[in-house]
Design a protein around this motif. Structure first.
Motif, PDB file in Angstrom:
ATOM      1  N   PHE A  29     -27.830  13.540 -79.444  1.00  0.00           N
ATOM      2  CA  PHE A  29     -26.988  12.418 -79.015  1.00  0.00           C
ATOM      3  C   PHE A  29     -26.379  11.668 -80.198  1.00  0.00           C
ATOM      4  O   PHE A  29     -25.435  10.899 -80.032  1.00  0.00           O
ATOM      5  N   ASP A  30     -26.927  11.909 -81.394  1.00  0.00           N
ATOM      6  CA  ASP A  30     -26.360  11.290 -82.597  1.00  0.00           C
ATOM      7  C   ASP A  30     -25.132  12.043 -83.110  1.00  0.00           C
ATOM      8  O   ASP A  30     -24.459  11.603 -84.035  1.00  0.00           O
ATOM      9  N   ASP A  31     -24.872  13.205 -82.492  1.00  0.00           N
ATOM     10  CA  ASP A  31     -23.721  14.026 -82.893  1.00  0.00           C
ATOM     11  C   ASP A  31     -22.866  14.303 -81.647  1.00  0.00           C
ATOM     12  O   ASP A  31     -23.045  15.330 -80.981  1.00  0.00           O
ATOM     13  N   PRO A  32     -21.972  13.386 -81.290  1.00  0.00           N
ATOM     14  CA  PRO A  32     -21.180  13.531 -80.057  1.00  0.00           C
ATOM     15  C   PRO A  32     -20.416  14.847 -79.959  1.00  0.00           C
ATOM     16  O   PRO A  32     -20.317  15.441 -78.885  1.00  0.00           O
ATOM     17  N   ALA A  33     -19.880  15.301 -81.104  1.00  0.00           N
ATOM     18  CA  ALA A  33     -19.111  16.550 -81.092  1.00  0.00           C
ATOM     19  C   ALA A  33     -19.996  17.730 -80.714  1.00  0.00           C
ATOM     20  O   ALA A  33     -19.604  18.602 -79.924  1.00  0.00           O
ATOM     21  N   LYS A  34     -21.207  17.761 -81.283  1.00  0.00           N
ATOM     22  CA  LYS A  34     -22.154  18.831 -80.981  1.00  0.00           C
ATOM     23  C   LYS A  34     -22.576  18.778 -79.522  1.00  0.00           C
ATOM     24  O   LYS A  34     -22.679  19.813 -78.848  1.00  0.00           O
ATOM     25  N   TYR A  35     -22.832  17.560 -79.029  1.00  0.00           N
ATOM     26  CA  TYR A  35     -23.256  17.412 -77.631  1.00  0.00           C
ATOM     27  C   TYR A  35     -22.142  17.880 -76.682  1.00  0.00           C
ATOM     28  O   TYR A  35     -22.408  18.569 -75.691  1.00  0.00           O
ATOM     29  N   THR A  36     -20.904  17.529 -77.003  1.00  0.00           N
ATOM     30  CA  THR A  36     -19.770  17.965 -76.170  1.00  0.00           C
ATOM     31  C   THR A  36     -19.655  19.483 -76.170  1.00  0.00           C
ATOM     32  O   THR A  36     -19.427  20.108 -75.119  1.00  0.00           O
ATOM     33  N   GLU A  37     -19.840  20.088 -77.339  1.00  0.00           N
ATOM     34  CA  GLU A  37     -19.786  21.553 -77.465  1.00  0.00           C
ATOM     35  C   GLU A  37     -20.871  22.209 -76.618  1.00  0.00           C
ATOM     36  O   GLU A  37     -20.620  23.188 -75.908  1.00  0.00           O
ATOM     37  N   LEU A  38     -22.097  21.655 -76.689  1.00  0.00           N
ATOM     38  CA  LEU A  38     -23.217  22.203 -75.906  1.00  0.00           C
ATOM     39  C   LEU A  38     -22.980  22.034 -74.406  1.00  0.00           C
ATOM     40  O   LEU A  38     -23.268  22.935 -73.617  1.00  0.00           O
ATOM     41  N   THR A  39     -22.437  20.884 -74.030  1.00  0.00           N
ATOM     42  CA  THR A  39     -22.172  20.622 -72.610  1.00  0.00           C
ATOM     43  C   THR A  39     -21.166  21.618 -72.055  1.00  0.00           C
ATOM     44  O   THR A  39     -21.328  22.141 -70.948  1.00  0.00           O
ATOM     45  N   LYS A  40     -20.105  21.895 -72.837  1.00  0.00           N
ATOM     46  CA  LYS A  40     -19.097  22.869 -72.403  1.00  0.00           C
ATOM     47  C   LYS A  40     -19.708  24.256 -72.245  1.00  0.00           C
ATOM     48  O   LYS A  40     -19.453  24.960 -71.265  1.00  0.00           O
TER      49      LYS A  40
END
Length: 359
Positions: free
Chosen positions: A27-38
């Motif tokens: 959650f400290d890395d929004p870009a990574k979280y968005t990538e994982l969610t996709k």
């Protein structure tokens, strides 16, 4: 294609992604979280199909055991009947899974820039170009996409000589790319006093919207001109030199934007158009090479090909690439394009699947 082995890999990856998403550090890395969610979302449907497939296979194996034991004639017959249904379900599910396993085109997730231009047919062609724009606007609304005007040239009798707009949302280019080509209309024009059916045409070009990293443009190759906006556009029209025209001198590509109030905003949009056009030139080359190999009916890379006929007297919509004919033209013109686009996507994936099977 070993479906089971492929699906096991996908399920394993799905579980890895699920675990990674539950890690508080992500959650400290929004870009990574968005990538994982996709990725999680893209894998989930196939994982659900795999679970369903394994359940069907398990039920079939249980029935096979009952049939081989043959201890009760009625139970044995019921097991045989159920297996017939399970076999049909497995065949359908396997075909659906195969299509979903076709690698996605990396361009599909991009936003798009759409250019609609009046072709042969004079005033009626411009009116039809306006009708196509309205059709796409309503379709975009149904998909939850955002539309933004970039450039337009209105026709005196209605419609547009040319209109350019961007679409932003999920899988925009993946759906809209099938719209590129010549669209033909057959109807009695409003300008026709004798009631005769005329044939006119409009061309549609759909370009993937790209970022700076996708295309390198040397600013020394650009000629940038400003001019006063004309036509529809609000109070700023004809008062300031806010409209922008950019010419890429090595290729001769010209783009312009006049729909924003500021010169800076128009320049940004014009540069987006220019990048997309230059990227599209390379993309079209690749499509033509692939089409030559695949003999594809859906994505030939030939933007001058006649792809559709909209016959108003008969209420008929025909897509010539896949011989699809629908008799709900009124609804289609109101943005109900999903059935046609989905049929084109399925055919395109089937062609890709055949290509994979042969390689």
């Amino acid at each position: 294609m070993d479906i089971e082995a492929k699906l096991k890999q996908i399920k394993s990856r799905f579980e890895e992604v699920t675990t990674a998403m539950s890690d508080p550090a992500v959650f400290d890395d929004p870009a990574k979280y968005t990538e994982l969610t996709k990725e999680h979302g893209s894998l989930k449907e196939l994982v659900d199909d795999y679970d369903n497939w394994m359940d069907l296979k398990s039920r079939k194996e249980g029935n096979d055991e009952l049939i081989s034991m043959d201890e009760d004639a009625e139970i044995t017959e019921m097991a045989k009947e159920e297996n017939k249904e399970i076999k049909d379900e497995l065949i359908k599910l396997e075909e659906a899974i195969k299509i979903k396993l076709v690698p996605k085109d990396p361009e599909d997730s991009k936003n798009a820039i759409v250019e609609v231009r009046a072709g042969t047919g004079g005033d009626e062609a411009a009116i039809f170009a306006g009708d196509l724009f309205e059709m796409y606007r309503k379709y975009a609304d149904s998909q939850g996409w955002n539309m933004s005007l970039m450039s337009l040239a209105e026709s005196e009798k209605g419609g547009y000589k040319e209109i350019v707009f961007s679409l932003e949302g999920d899988e925009v280019f993946g759906k809209m790319k099938y719209e590129s080509g010549v669209h033909r209309v057959q109807r009695v024009p409003a300008t026709e006093s004798q009631g005769r059916v005329h044939t006119s045409a409009a061309t549609v070009a759909v370009l993937p919207e790209v970022e700076d990293v996708d295309v390198h443009i040397n600013t020394a190759d650009l000629r940038i001109d400003t001019f006063r906006a004309s036509g529809a556009g609000g109070q700023h029209v004809n008062k300031t030199d806010s409209a922008i025209r950019i010419t890429h001198e090595p290729t001769g590509i010209v783009v312009e934007c006049q729909e924003e109030r500021s010169q800076h905003q128009n320049k940004e949009k014009a540069m987006t158009m220019l990048r997309s056009k230059m990227y599209d030139i390379e993309l079209e080359k690749k499509e033509k090479e692939r089409a030559a190999d695949r003999k594809s009916q859906v994505s030939t890379g030939d933007r001058s090909a006649k792809i559709r006929t909209y016959n108003f007297p008969q209420g008929r919509f025909t897509d010539h690439r896949i011989n699809l004919t629908l008799y709900n033209l009124d609804n289609i013109m109101k943005g109900d394009l999903e059935e046609a686009i989905e049929a084109l996507r399925v055919q395109d994936n089937l062609e890709k699947l055949n290509e994979l099977s042969e390689s």
